[in-house]
Structures are given as C-alpha cells and as structure tokens.
Design an enzyme around this catalytic site. Sequence first.
Site, PDB file in Angstrom:
ATOM      1  N   GLY A   9       0.832  -1.199   0.000  1.00 29.14           N
ATOM      2  CA  GLY A   9       0.000   0.000   0.000  1.00 29.14           C
ATOM      3  C   GLY A   9       0.867   1.248   0.000  1.00 29.14           C
ATOM      4  O   GLY A   9       2.041   1.212  -0.391  1.00 29.14           O
ATOM      5  N   ARG A  10       0.302   2.358   0.465  1.00 28.77           N
ATOM      6  CA  ARG A  10       1.031   3.631   0.451  1.00 28.77           C
ATOM      7  C   ARG A  10       2.350   3.538   1.215  1.00 28.77           C
ATOM      8  O   ARG A  10       3.397   3.988   0.746  1.00 28.77           O
ATOM      9  CB  ARG A  10       0.167   4.735   1.070  1.00 28.77           C
ATOM     10  CG  ARG A  10      -1.055   5.146   0.257  1.00 28.77           C
ATOM     11  CD  ARG A  10      -1.735   6.319   0.946  1.00 28.77           C
ATOM     12  NE  ARG A  10      -2.932   6.754   0.253  1.00 28.77           N
ATOM     13  CZ  ARG A  10      -4.156   6.338   0.560  1.00 28.77           C
ATOM     14  NH1 ARG A  10      -4.322   5.462   1.549  1.00 28.77           N
ATOM     15  NH2 ARG A  10      -5.211   6.785  -0.103  1.00 28.77           N
ATOM     16  N   ALA A  50       3.395  -2.139  11.458  1.00 30.28           N
ATOM     17  CA  ALA A  50       1.993  -2.272  11.035  1.00 30.28           C
ATOM     18  C   ALA A  50       1.093  -2.361  12.259  1.00 30.28           C
ATOM     19  O   ALA A  50       0.703  -1.331  12.831  1.00 30.28           O
ATOM     20  CB  ALA A  50       1.841  -3.497  10.133  1.00 30.28           C
ATOM     21  N   ARG A  51       0.759  -3.566  12.681  1.00 32.40           N
ATOM     22  CA  ARG A  51      -0.007  -3.808  13.896  1.00 32.40           C
ATOM     23  C   ARG A  51       0.612  -4.999  14.614  1.00 32.40           C
ATOM     24  O   ARG A  51       1.025  -5.973  13.981  1.00 32.40           O
ATOM     25  CB  ARG A  51      -1.484  -4.072  13.585  1.00 32.40           C
ATOM     26  CG  ARG A  51      -2.285  -2.836  13.202  1.00 32.40           C
ATOM     27  CD  ARG A  51      -2.447  -1.889  14.380  1.00 32.40           C
ATOM     28  NE  ARG A  51      -3.275  -0.718  14.062  1.00 32.40           N
ATOM     29  CZ  ARG A  51      -2.795   0.459  13.707  1.00 32.40           C
ATOM     30  NH1 ARG A  51      -1.481   0.627  13.587  1.00 32.40           N
ATOM     31  NH2 ARG A  51      -3.618   1.474  13.465  1.00 32.40           N
ATOM     32  N   GLU A 106      -0.309  -4.655  23.109  1.00 33.42           N
ATOM     33  CA  GLU A 106       0.087  -3.284  23.393  1.00 33.42           C
ATOM     34  C   GLU A 106      -0.788  -2.664  24.490  1.00 33.42           C
ATOM     35  O   GLU A 106      -2.005  -2.799  24.446  1.00 33.42           O
ATOM     36  CB  GLU A 106      -0.048  -2.495  22.088  1.00 33.42           C
ATOM     37  CG  GLU A 106       0.724  -1.218  22.020  1.00 33.42           C
ATOM     38  CD  GLU A 106       0.772  -0.687  20.591  1.00 33.42           C
ATOM     39  OE1 GLU A 106       0.324   0.448  20.388  1.00 33.42           O
ATOM     40  OE2 GLU A 106       1.231  -1.404  19.693  1.00 33.42           O
ATOM     41  N   ARG A 150      -2.002  -9.103  -1.866  1.00 35.93           N
ATOM     42  CA  ARG A 150      -3.085  -9.990  -2.308  1.00 35.93           C
ATOM     43  C   ARG A 150      -3.125 -10.096  -3.832  1.00 35.93           C
ATOM     44  O   ARG A 150      -3.511 -11.107  -4.381  1.00 35.93           O
ATOM     45  CB  ARG A 150      -4.429  -9.491  -1.770  1.00 35.93           C
ATOM     46  CG  ARG A 150      -4.637  -9.801  -0.292  1.00 35.93           C
ATOM     47  CD  ARG A 150      -5.929  -9.239   0.209  1.00 35.93           C
ATOM     48  NE  ARG A 150      -5.949  -7.782   0.166  1.00 35.93           N
ATOM     49  CZ  ARG A 150      -6.963  -7.033   0.576  1.00 35.93           C
ATOM     50  NH1 ARG A 150      -8.044  -7.590   1.046  1.00 35.93           N
ATOM     51  NH2 ARG A 150      -6.900  -5.716   0.527  1.00 35.93           N
ATOM     52  N   HIS A 194       5.300   2.685  19.563  1.00 38.49           N
ATOM     53  CA  HIS A 194       4.254   3.001  18.581  1.00 38.49           C
ATOM     54  C   HIS A 194       4.324   4.477  18.166  1.00 38.49           C
ATOM     55  O   HIS A 194       3.386   5.246  18.361  1.00 38.49           O
ATOM     56  CB  HIS A 194       2.863   2.665  19.134  1.00 38.49           C
ATOM     57  CG  HIS A 194       1.857   2.425  18.044  1.00 38.49           C
ATOM     58  ND1 HIS A 194       0.812   1.547  18.180  1.00 38.49           N
ATOM     59  CD2 HIS A 194       1.733   2.946  16.789  1.00 38.49           C
ATOM     60  CE1 HIS A 194       0.083   1.533  17.070  1.00 38.49           C
ATOM     61  NE2 HIS A 194       0.638   2.385  16.215  1.00 38.49           N
ATOM     62  N   ILE A 195       5.432   4.834  17.536  1.00 34.09           N
ATOM     63  CA  ILE A 195       5.664   6.232  17.143  1.00 34.09           C
ATOM     64  C   ILE A 195       5.781   6.379  15.625  1.00 34.09           C
ATOM     65  O   ILE A 195       6.375   7.339  15.134  1.00 34.09           O
ATOM     66  CB  ILE A 195       6.926   6.802  17.826  1.00 34.09           C
ATOM     67  CG1 ILE A 195       8.161   5.942  17.527  1.00 34.09           C
ATOM     68  CG2 ILE A 195       6.701   6.923  19.327  1.00 34.09           C
ATOM     69  CD1 ILE A 195       9.476   6.556  18.002  1.00 34.09           C
ATOM     70  N   GLY A 196       5.190   5.443  14.893  1.00 36.32           N
ATOM     71  CA  GLY A 196       5.312   5.467  13.441  1.00 36.32           C
ATOM     72  C   GLY A 196       4.933   6.789  12.800  1.00 36.32           C
ATOM     73  O   GLY A 196       5.601   7.269  11.879  1.00 36.32           O
TER      74      GLY A 196
END
Length: 321
Positions: free
Chosen positions: A156-157, A237-238, A267, A178, A285-287
Amino acid sequence: MNRKKVYITRKIPDIGINLLKQHFEVEINMEDRPLTKEELISNIEDKDAVLCQLTDLIDKEVYDRAKNVKIFANYAVGFNNIDVDEATKRGIIITNTPGVLSDATADLAWTLLLSVARRIVEADKYTRAGKFKCWSPTLFLGQDLVGKTLGIIGAGRIGKTLAKRSIGFEMKILYHNRKRDEEMEKMFNAKWVDKDTLLKESDFISLHVPLTKETYHMIGEREFKLMKETAILINTARGPVVDEKALVKALKEKEIWGAGLDVYEKEPEVEEDLKKMDNVVLVPHIGSATINTRDNMAKIAAKNIIAVLNNEKPLTPVNDI
C-alpha cells in the site's frame, strides 16, 4: 440555535481542535491516558460526533449508548479498533486519516532497519557505559544493506514509500500483496512473489498490512523457520500480525538475526524476553509521530467531522453510507 457537540477522546494537536471549535461545542479528555469503556460511553452519550483514537474500542455497546453520534473520526489510518460493519448497519460514518502518515511511518521502518542492522542501540549503550576504550576490528559487526534483498509484505502507500527509500541502497525489492501491483513493479523494479518465497529470499522483511482475520499471526513459528539466519524483521503495522512468542523463540534459537518493533501484540505490554535482547530495537508506537504528520492527521479528522455534521460527504470515509 444549539451548536452540535463533538467529543475528542484524547488531546490532539491544537490545529484540529481549533478547527472544530469554529463550528461546534468541543469537549476533550485532557488526561494523558486512554478512557475506560464506561468513561468513553458516559462522555459521548449526548454528542453528535466523536474524534477517537486507535486505543478506543468502538463496538456495539458503544453504538447502543451513543445514539446521537453520526460519525466516529479515527485519528489513525488503521481502524481495527472499530466495528465498521455494525456502524454501517446503523448508518454511522467511520473515517480515518490515510495518506498523510506514509512518509513518517516509512521513515521509522527504515530507522528501525538501520538501527538493528548496524546495532546502533547496542553500541550507544556500550559507549554511554564507558566501555569504549579503543577501536577494534571486531567491535559491533553488523549487516550490510547495499545490494541486499528487501521483502515488503503489503504494497500500500507505506509499503511503496519504504521501497522508495531503498533506491539509494541499490536493493532488490520483493513484495507480497493480495494481488500484483504494476505501479510498484514499474517504479521500483519490484517483483511479486508468494509469501513463503519472500520469507526465504529476503535479507530484510518489513510488514505493512492492516490487522484483519487473515493477517492475524501471519508471521509465526512456521514463517520464522523459512527466514534466513541473517534476516531482520521490521514491524510498524499492527502488533498481532506477528506471533510475539514465536518471535522470541526464533530470536533465542538464532533462526533470525534481529527485529525492530514499533507495535506489539498486547500493546502496551511487551514480551519480557524481548526487552532483554540486544538484537531487538523497541520503540513505543511512534510510526506517525512527527509534528507535521500529527498536525495533518488532526486536520483530516476535524474536516471529516465538519463535513458530516454539515450534511456533506467526508473526505476519507472507511464505510459507504
């Protein structure tokens, strides 16, 4: 005439708050913590819109009690914290903040990759502890990047933006999505491969997929056994995309060389063993945590609320109402 009411579940940059205050009554949770479920519900029962965070669980129970809310504007690109299907059934609009955080998140993924590969955190601790006495030919030997293979899962982006950063390092790009992405292939001479091939052939593996039923634990014990012993895994990502216990096992048994993590399976809890490992770089979690990015996220979330409460189409809808 009474002004419509908006609730913000955690303080966001002032630019978004001020935009909303020009149009509506705005109430904000000023405590530096996520709200409990009951606090969330009690604060939004009389509101017309909610600007929520990825730490807020928005589900059927919330919808049942927040009967006036027309929009939940998520202050994030991901929306796995929201029951979108249930919102759609009820005619409630869900929005997110895509596009504006691609550069910041890709930059962090690249930072983690470099930090693990060149053992920056280890070397920093060593130097601060006064252990550096003289140059050594074997001190903190790391991994080369130039000419190596970067495997990107999720084109993706953010995945594309990360690929762009690899050009200066003359890296070979493998990607798994996918479906094939011709734009990705033309721009970066990238090659689509199945997931197993990517895991076997990549020197660095970076995850950029949303959290869904299909992606939960997509990287687990089987997948780690496919990777090179010199491989480095990056996850911005997650957290639940990676089986953290399997990651610990893979690192302990030297199935892979290292990992860089911005997100975690439970988390904010982090596997204790990960905290003890020198070949893992951990950040909280500072993306998207740059000033400009968070400002832009605040503007998008605010503009989505303004549009919906003025009976206009939102800028970045997640569901089709």
